[in-house]
Design an enzyme around this catalytic site. Structure first.
Site, PDB file in Angstrom:
ATOM      1  N   ARG A  95     100.819  65.994  76.957  1.00 18.79           N
ATOM      2  CA  ARG A  95     101.181  64.582  77.132  1.00 18.79           C
ATOM      3  C   ARG A  95     102.692  64.372  77.250  1.00 18.79           C
ATOM      4  O   ARG A  95     103.141  63.348  77.757  1.00 18.79           O
ATOM      5  CB  ARG A  95     100.633  63.763  75.953  1.00 18.79           C
ATOM      6  CG  ARG A  95      99.121  63.656  75.966  1.00 18.79           C
ATOM      7  CD  ARG A  95      98.626  62.735  74.862  1.00 18.79           C
ATOM      8  NE  ARG A  95      97.175  62.612  74.855  1.00 18.79           N
ATOM      9  CZ  ARG A  95      96.361  63.413  74.192  1.00 18.79           C
ATOM     10  NH1 ARG A  95      96.871  64.407  73.489  1.00 18.79           N
ATOM     11  NH2 ARG A  95      95.055  63.235  74.239  1.00 18.79           N
ATOM     12  N   LYS A 119      87.137  75.406  70.252  1.00 21.76           N
ATOM     13  CA  LYS A 119      86.031  75.708  69.341  1.00 21.76           C
ATOM     14  C   LYS A 119      85.636  74.424  68.612  1.00 21.76           C
ATOM     15  O   LYS A 119      86.435  73.879  67.859  1.00 21.76           O
ATOM     16  CB  LYS A 119      86.436  76.792  68.348  1.00 21.76           C
ATOM     17  CG  LYS A 119      86.773  78.126  69.012  1.00 21.76           C
ATOM     18  CD  LYS A 119      87.272  79.153  68.008  1.00 21.76           C
ATOM     19  CE  LYS A 119      87.597  80.474  68.712  1.00 21.76           C
ATOM     20  NZ  LYS A 119      88.090  81.509  67.776  1.00 21.76           N
ATOM     21  N   GLY A 139      87.069  84.461  70.270  1.00 21.66           N
ATOM     22  CA  GLY A 139      87.122  85.718  69.534  1.00 21.66           C
ATOM     23  C   GLY A 139      87.961  85.578  68.281  1.00 21.66           C
ATOM     24  O   GLY A 139      88.472  84.496  67.973  1.00 21.66           O
ATOM     25  N   LYS A 165      81.501  79.567  62.783  1.00 22.45           N
ATOM     26  CA  LYS A 165      82.204  80.324  61.734  1.00 22.45           C
ATOM     27  C   LYS A 165      83.279  79.483  61.062  1.00 22.45           C
ATOM     28  O   LYS A 165      83.703  79.802  59.945  1.00 22.45           O
ATOM     29  CB  LYS A 165      82.790  81.623  62.297  1.00 22.45           C
ATOM     30  CG  LYS A 165      83.753  81.462  63.476  1.00 22.45           C
ATOM     31  CD  LYS A 165      85.169  81.102  63.069  1.00 22.45           C
ATOM     32  CE  LYS A 165      85.960  80.663  64.267  1.00 22.45           C
ATOM     33  NZ  LYS A 165      87.326  80.216  63.925  1.00 22.45           N
ATOM     34  N   GLU A 175      88.925  72.431  62.777  1.00 27.39           N
ATOM     35  CA  GLU A 175      87.734  71.994  63.513  1.00 27.39           C
ATOM     36  C   GLU A 175      86.458  72.094  62.680  1.00 27.39           C
ATOM     37  O   GLU A 175      85.459  71.437  62.976  1.00 27.39           O
ATOM     38  CB  GLU A 175      87.578  72.816  64.797  1.00 27.39           C
ATOM     39  CG  GLU A 175      88.659  72.599  65.839  1.00 27.39           C
ATOM     40  CD  GLU A 175      88.514  71.254  66.567  1.00 27.39           C
ATOM     41  OE1 GLU A 175      87.619  70.469  66.207  1.00 27.39           O
ATOM     42  OE2 GLU A 175      89.314  71.009  67.484  1.00 27.39           O
TER      43      GLU A 175
END
Length: 310
Positions: free
Chosen positions: A34, A82, A110, A165, A255
């Site tokens: 941005r 993720k 990964g 995970k 996340e």
């Protein structure tokens, strides 16, 4: 090809780390965020590869911006995000595919802690797509002396391994924060993997993908490192900090918090057993303490180790 025009979308830690990896593999790129003066439409014109390295909450905004552009169907879209969308429960690649059904979509995931990579430490990852030619091209673009890249054709499994995970990394941080010891942590991570697999298989992933780099590999990396933001969340909660206090000091997005909420929604809808995730959900909602979460998991009904619904 060798002289691809590559655009990275996202100027955070992961976007800059991807840029570092492209430098190591002798590929030039442009980074859009941005704060960049040029419009995204201008930068992606004539692009060969677009790499999305934004947080989960930014994916739809980027897609909306690109949706107003007549995007060349030959452009490869690489998603390096993720997470799960709270509204639709979709993965990033599913959102990208719905918006751009004619473009090849490649997932990159990964055990890739950004700070370690930027120190020049060796790492490995997976690029996954139903379009093998596109996956192999992205593989060749990223491969370098410090970054080994593997290919598979299970993008949903690859994506879910790296996403689920993050919830388990929160649980691992709690385990270490409470100083429960090596035995407890080994048990937690061993039970975390089949929970991830149950969710993944229900959503169309292959079991074997979760035993690879994007599943077990990423689980081990983020569940045992203070560099992991999700681990830091769990560790902080176990040490008596509130979630707002932890997030105020966190560099970037954890996340796993959003993923926990989406996963509970998915589990209820699809009737999937997610005992570890459920305790983390209650903990994040401040409905239980870390100690009670552990007690609840230890008090669950006794079952065979490989019973499918355990």
């Amino acid at each position: 090809m060798g002289n691809e025009k590559i655009i990275i979308i996202g100027g955070g830690a992961w976007g800059n780390t991807i840029g570092y990896l492209l430098n190591r593999s002798n590929h030039q790129y442009q980074l859009w965020s941005r704060s960049v003066k040029d419009s995204l439409a201008t930068m992606v014109k004539d692009a060969d590869i677009i790499i999305s390295a934004v947080s989960m909450k930014g994916v739809k905004d980027v897609i909306t911006t690109l949706g107003s552009i007549d995007l060349n169907p030959d452009i490869i879209i690489v998603t390096a995000t993720k997470g799960l969308d709270l509204e639709t429960t979709y993965t990033p690649s599913q959102i990208w595919h719905k918006a751009f059904p004619h473009n090849p979509i490649v997932v990159l995931s990964g055990p890739n802690l950004a700070k370690e990579i930027q120190r020049g430490l060796p790492a490995a990852t997976v690029v996954s797509s139903k379009n093998s030619t596109s996956a192999e091209l992205v593989q060749s673009v990223f491969a370098s002396d410090i970054f080994r890249v593997y290919v598979n054709d299970d993008p949903i499994g690859t994506e879910l391994g790296g996403t689920l995970k993050n919830v388990m990394a929160i649980a691992s941080g709690v385990c270490d924060g409470l100083e429960l010891g090596t035995n407890a942590k080994a048990a937690l991570l061993t039970r975390a993997l089949p929970e991830m697999i149950r969710v993944g298989v229900k959503l169309g992933a292959r079991v074997e993908t979760f035993f690879g780099l994007s599943g077990l590999g990423d689980l081990l990396a983020t569940s045992d490192s203070h560099l992991s933001r999700n681990y830091q969340v769990g560790f902080g909660l176990a040490k008596g900090k509130t979630l707002p206090e932890i997030l105020a000091q966190l560099e970037g997005t954890a996340e796993g918090i959003n993923t926990t909420n989406v996963l509970i929604k998915l589990a209820q809808k699809q009737h999937i057993s997610v005992p570890i995730t459920y305790q983390i959900y209650l903990l994040l909602q401040e409905k239980i303490t870390p100690e009670i979460a552990v007690k609840n998991l230890m008090a669950r009904e006794l079952k065979e180790e490989f019973y499918f619904d355990n």
